[in-house]
Structures are given as structure tokens and as C-alpha cells.
Design an enzyme around this catalytic site. Structure first.
Site, mmCIF file in Angstrom:
data_model
loop_
_atom_site.group_PDB
_atom_site.id
_atom_site.type_symbol
_atom_site.label_atom_id
_atom_site.label_comp_id
_atom_site.label_asym_id
_atom_site.label_seq_id
_atom_site.Cartn_x
_atom_site.Cartn_y
_atom_site.Cartn_z
ATOM 1 N N ASP A 122 56.640 -35.772 14.999
ATOM 2 C CA ASP A 122 57.275 -34.843 15.946
ATOM 3 C C ASP A 122 56.470 -33.560 16.150
ATOM 4 O O ASP A 122 56.918 -32.640 16.826
ATOM 5 C CB ASP A 122 58.694 -34.499 15.467
ATOM 6 C CG ASP A 122 58.701 -33.843 14.099
ATOM 7 O OD1 ASP A 122 57.612 -33.614 13.534
ATOM 8 O OD2 ASP A 122 59.791 -33.549 13.582
ATOM 9 N N ARG A 157 48.217 -6.302 16.012
ATOM 10 C CA ARG A 157 48.104 -5.331 17.109
ATOM 11 C C ARG A 157 49.444 -5.075 17.797
ATOM 12 O O ARG A 157 49.574 -4.107 18.530
ATOM 13 C CB ARG A 157 47.044 -5.796 18.118
ATOM 14 C CG ARG A 157 45.625 -5.712 17.539
ATOM 15 C CD ARG A 157 44.582 -6.153 18.538
ATOM 16 N NE ARG A 157 44.714 -7.557 18.866
ATOM 17 C CZ ARG A 157 44.179 -8.145 19.933
ATOM 18 N NH1 ARG A 157 43.472 -7.436 20.778
ATOM 19 N NH2 ARG A 157 44.342 -9.432 20.144
ATOM 20 N N GLN A 158 50.442 -5.925 17.547
ATOM 21 C CA GLN A 158 51.801 -5.659 18.064
ATOM 22 C C GLN A 158 52.547 -4.841 17.017
ATOM 23 O O GLN A 158 53.498 -5.320 16.395
ATOM 24 C CB GLN A 158 52.523 -6.978 18.350
ATOM 25 C CG GLN A 158 51.922 -7.766 19.503
ATOM 26 C CD GLN A 158 52.799 -8.955 19.863
ATOM 27 O OE1 GLN A 158 54.018 -8.844 19.930
ATOM 28 N NE2 GLN A 158 52.175 -10.097 20.094
ATOM 29 N N LYS A 191 39.122 4.831 26.440
ATOM 30 C CA LYS A 191 39.695 3.574 26.949
ATOM 31 C C LYS A 191 41.188 3.724 27.240
ATOM 32 O O LYS A 191 41.921 4.279 26.442
ATOM 33 C CB LYS A 191 39.501 2.473 25.913
ATOM 34 C CG LYS A 191 40.130 1.146 26.331
ATOM 35 C CD LYS A 191 39.741 0.029 25.379
ATOM 36 C CE LYS A 191 40.885 -0.398 24.528
ATOM 37 N NZ LYS A 191 40.580 -1.557 23.689
ATOM 38 N N ARG A 247 44.383 1.147 28.387
ATOM 39 C CA ARG A 247 44.795 -0.222 28.707
ATOM 40 C C ARG A 247 46.156 -0.198 29.404
ATOM 41 O O ARG A 247 47.076 0.469 28.941
ATOM 42 C CB ARG A 247 44.898 -1.058 27.421
ATOM 43 C CG ARG A 247 45.222 -2.532 27.695
ATOM 44 C CD ARG A 247 45.466 -3.297 26.408
ATOM 45 N NE ARG A 247 44.275 -3.524 25.624
ATOM 46 C CZ ARG A 247 43.465 -4.576 25.745
ATOM 47 N NH1 ARG A 247 43.725 -5.498 26.642
ATOM 48 N NH2 ARG A 247 42.400 -4.695 24.969
ATOM 49 N N ASP A 259 33.312 -2.819 17.460
ATOM 50 C CA ASP A 259 34.774 -2.753 17.552
ATOM 51 C C ASP A 259 35.378 -3.519 16.377
ATOM 52 O O ASP A 259 34.684 -4.286 15.703
ATOM 53 C CB ASP A 259 35.251 -3.351 18.883
ATOM 54 C CG ASP A 259 36.568 -2.736 19.353
ATOM 55 O OD1 ASP A 259 37.199 -1.991 18.581
ATOM 56 O OD2 ASP A 259 36.961 -3.014 20.506
HETATM 57 C C1 R5P Z 1 42.013 -2.166 20.635
HETATM 58 O O1 R5P Z 1 42.230 -0.968 20.505
HETATM 59 C C2 R5P Z 1 41.025 -2.899 19.784
HETATM 60 O O2 R5P Z 1 40.267 -2.032 18.999
HETATM 61 C C3 R5P Z 1 40.102 -3.770 20.616
HETATM 62 O O3 R5P Z 1 39.283 -2.923 21.411
HETATM 63 C C4 R5P Z 1 40.848 -4.676 21.512
HETATM 64 O O4 R5P Z 1 41.970 -5.215 20.872
HETATM 65 C C5 R5P Z 1 39.935 -5.787 21.983
HETATM 66 O O5 R5P Z 1 40.676 -6.635 22.817
HETATM 67 P P1 R5P Z 1 40.016 -7.374 24.024
HETATM 68 O O6 R5P Z 1 38.797 -8.084 23.531
HETATM 69 O O7 R5P Z 1 41.094 -8.323 24.487
HETATM 70 O O8 R5P Z 1 39.690 -6.376 25.085
#
Ligand code: R5P
Length: 283
Positions: free
Chosen positions: A33, A87-88, A182, A184, A209
Site C-alpha cells: 500500500d 525554514r518554516q 534580499k 522574498r 549560502d
Molecule cells: C534563505 O534565507 C536561505 O538562506 C537561502 O538563501 C534560501 O533558502 C535558498 O533558497 P532558494 O535556493 O530556493 O532560493
């Protein structure tokens, strides 16, 4: 005894070598399943579950491994090389869950201690109901970079990654550090970047990053650099998630090479976090 999740088998083997420990006999299977089952017949004083929660299946495997470990070991430590949902870490709109907290609570039920590597925000460690420490792998990121970078600039795609870029620059031994502004849009997922002030013409740039997920942040940063006559461009991160077409986005933006660690096992995982995780486990 090291018990690997299916997505962390290479790191688990490296960790076992570092600790002179054994890897448990773990098998991963599915019922008809679609439900998952892990089987790990072992006995040990201390079980170390090593599982990056890169997917919902990986989360389920982790909980199952912890359940086996609880029954067959006196002590259970859980290593989350990459913690999914970290990240959430807040409710972005009214009615959203704090998913990182929900995951942390579930994981806490099956373990005495948690280690995680470079969570997006350190505060996520407070969501666990058992002691949770973060391990810093930033000191490994300079290792795979080319030795011949020209007048290098280590650039964070947002201010929060500046400390990471500073560590990589210091370990590389030379280079300036700067960051982009940045923003978002959480509804569309679109990222807008305001270029840094530092001139990049003719310089080799390493964009640093914590994670490359969709690649939009990195690719956006690199696009700006190309407009300004940059030399070679490299990307490095702790967690190379590289979801969907992220690697292609980076290649199309002109990124010469991508490097990451094995918190997420990918072709670009050029360096292992095993030594720093092993050190934390010995403490
Ligand atoms: C966000 O603040 C993190 O440091 C990364 O920059 C981010 O999560 C990267 O995500 P993505 O590759 O989807 O842009």
C-alpha cells in the site's frame, strides 16, 4: 551503533569510520500500500540515528529508526545533518503551522539528544523537547574551492549568510566579504536582490549560502554579477538540496562549479561533515 536513514548512508559510513563505530544492519522497504518499513535488528548501548529529513518519506524512516533504537539501545542520539522544514520556523500567515516546531516535537519523542548541522536559524534548536545542539560546518566549505581564485570576493546572497561567507573567506586565507539585500515574496516565491556595493569586475566570486534549494537566490545573485563583468563564479553551501532544476539554473547563470557538504547527498557533495559531527558526538 550508527543507524542510517536511506538518504544519509554515505555520511553515516563516514561517521562510523570517524568514530570507529559499526553501521547497523538497516534495510528499507515498502508494503504494497506504499507504507514504509525500516528493519534494523541490532543490540547496542548507544544508537545514533543519522538521517537527513529531505522528504516526507525520510521523516517517516527517521521516526521508525528511532522507535527500533528505543527498544534495542539504552541511549539514543539523533543526528539531523539536514533538518527538513527548519525554514518554516514561524507562521507566515494567520492559520499557518510552525512546521519546524511540529517536526522537532515529533523527533524529540524518540531520542535523548539531537544534533543538527547549520540550521537556517539557531532558534530552531529551542523547538526540541530534548537537548538539541547545532554543529557548525562552515569551516569545511573553503576546502574544495580552487586554489587559484583571482582577487576573490566571498558574497552572501543575503545578510544572514554573511557570517558563513566570513568564515569561508578566513579559511580560504584571502578575499573580501560582502552581501546582497534580499527580499522574498512569500506568495509568489520570487526573490529580489539589490546588488552589493563591492566592485566585481575581473574578480572571481564565491557565493556562499546555508542552503541552495530551488537555486533562485543563488542564480539571481549570479545574474547581477554577470552584468558587472565578474570573473569566474562559484557557489558553495552547507546543504545542497538542489531541488528540481536548481543545478541547471545555476549553470545557465554562469556558475562554473557548485560545492556542498554531504548533509544532503548529491553529486556536488565535495566535503563531509563527518569530522565535525563526530567531534560533537564525542562531547
Ligand atoms: C534563505 O534565507 C536561505 O538562506 C537561502 O538563501 C534560501 O533558502 C535558498 O533558497 P532558494 O535556493 O530556493 O532560493
Amino acid at each position: 551503533m550508527i543507524l542510517p536513514g536511506s538518504a544519509s548512508q554515505s555520511l553515516a559510513a563516514s561517521l562510523a569510520a570517524e568514530l570507529d563505530a559499526r553501521v547497523g544492519p538497516v534495510e528499507y522497504d515498502w508494503f504494497a500500500d506504499g507504507e514504509l518499513i525500516v528493519r534494523a535488528p541490532f543490540e547496542a548501548d548507544h544508537a545514533v540515528v543519522v538521517a537527513s529529513t529531505v522528504s516526507s518519506d525520510a521523516h517517516v524512516q527517521l521516526l521508525q529508526l528511532q522507535d527500533v533504537a528505543r527498544r534495542h539501545a539504552d541511549r539514543v542520539t539523533t543526528v539531523l545533518p539536514y533538518m527538513g522544514y527548519a525554514r518554516q520556523d514561524r507562521a507566515f500567515t494567520d492559520g499557518d503551522p510552525v512546521s519546524a516546531r511540529a517536526m522537532a516535537r515529533a523527533i524529540s519523542t524518540g531520542t535523548d539528544r539531537v544534533l543538527t548541522v547549520n540550521p537556517h536559524e539557531e532558534a530552531v534548536t529551542d523547538f526540541f523537547d530534548v537537548p538539541c545542539e547545532s554543529v557548525d560546518a562552515a569551516g569545511l566549505l573553503a576546502d574544495p574551492l580552487p586554489a587559484d581564485l583571482t582577487d576573490p570576493l566571498f558574497l552572501a546572497p543575503d545578510a544572514s549568510a554573511t557570517a558563513l561567507a566570513e568564515t569561508v573567506s578566513a579559511d580560504y586565507g584571502t578575499g573580501d566579504v560582502d552581501f546582497f539585500e534580499k527580499v522574498r515574496d512569500y506568495d509568489t516565491g520570487e526573490v529580489s536582490l539589490t546588488p552589493s556595493e563591492t566592485a566585481v569586475e575581473g574578480r572571481d566570486v564565491v557565493v556562499v549560502d546555508d542552503i541552495i534549494a530551488t537555486g533562485s537566490t543563488m542564480a539571481g545573485a549570479i545574474d547581477h554579477l554577470q552584468d558587472d563583468g565578474v570573473g569566474r563564479v562559484f557557489a558553495t553551501c552547507v546543504h545542497p538540496m538542489l531541488a528540481a532544476d536548481a543545478r541547471t539554473k545555476l549553470a545557465r547563470a554562469g556558475c562554473e562549479a557548485v560545492y556542498g557538504t554531504d548533509t544532503i547527498e548529491r553529486a556536488v557533495s565535495a566535503v563531509s561533515v563527518a569530522p565535525v559531527v563526530a567531534e560533537a558526538l564525542r562531547e
